[in-house]
Enzyme design. Structure first.
Site, PDB file in Angstrom:
ATOM      1  N   CYS A  58       0.838  -1.202   0.000  1.00 39.61           N
ATOM      2  CA  CYS A  58       0.000   0.000   0.000  1.00 39.61           C
ATOM      3  C   CYS A  58       0.873   1.254   0.000  1.00 39.61           C
ATOM      4  O   CYS A  58       1.539   1.553   0.989  1.00 39.61           O
ATOM      5  CB  CYS A  58      -0.908  -0.044   1.231  1.00 39.61           C
ATOM      6  SG  CYS A  58      -1.785   1.487   1.595  1.00 39.61           S
ATOM      7  N   CYS A  61       0.097   3.781   2.728  1.00 41.63           N
ATOM      8  CA  CYS A  61       0.570   3.261   4.023  1.00 41.63           C
ATOM      9  C   CYS A  61       2.049   3.563   4.200  1.00 41.63           C
ATOM     10  O   CYS A  61       2.489   3.942   5.293  1.00 41.63           O
ATOM     11  CB  CYS A  61       0.343   1.753   4.120  1.00 41.63           C
ATOM     12  SG  CYS A  61      -1.379   1.239   4.045  1.00 41.63           S
TER      13      CYS A  61
END
Length: 139
Positions: A58, A61
């Site tokens: 991600c 993230c």
């Protein structure tokens, strides 16, 4: 002389590696036993906690991780910081109905319900959320 320099560099490196990580890694079991027992809806931690739900694939993230790391240092001793990889912790993902990451769980120590912060947020926004939800400082 070179030998002394090499020894000094090794000592500094060993000290850096022995320093505690500001954000601790959680598993499903560790979450229930150390932070929040989501099966019973009870807080286990003695200190407020922030749990970063993330995944290595991600991009957002990965952008949020250094912000969380710096907040962990800033709030050291007052708030515990954890991270849980949603791919490795399916029970946490299911318990909190995670549909989008990054997602931060703000878990009060007083047994209150966890709050959520979704997406990449600036440190000022996260600081306000931590202060108001976890430390009861209204700004």
């Amino acid at each position: 002389m070179m030998r002394k320099l090499l020894f000094a560099m090794m000592a500094v490196s060993a000290l850096a590696m022995s320093a505690a990580e500001p954000v601790k890694v959680l598993t499903d079991d560790a979450m229930r036993s150390k932070v929040y027992d989501y099966q019973n809806g009870t807080t286990v931690t003695k200190r407020p906690a922030v749990v970063d739900l993330w995944a290595p694939w991600c991009g957002p993230c990965r952008r949020l991780a250094p912000v969380v790391d710096s907040l962990a240092v800033e709030y050291e001793g007052r708030v515990d910081f954890y991270k849980a990889n949603v791919d490795d912790c399916p029970a946490i993902s299911q318990a909190f109905r995670v549909q989008s990451i990054p997602m931060l769980l703000l878990i009060p120590a007083d047994g209150g319900r966890p709050a959520y912060v979704l997406g990449v947020q600036p440190s000022s926004t996260l600081r306000r959320a931590i202060d108001s939800v976890l430390l009861d400082k209204k700004k």
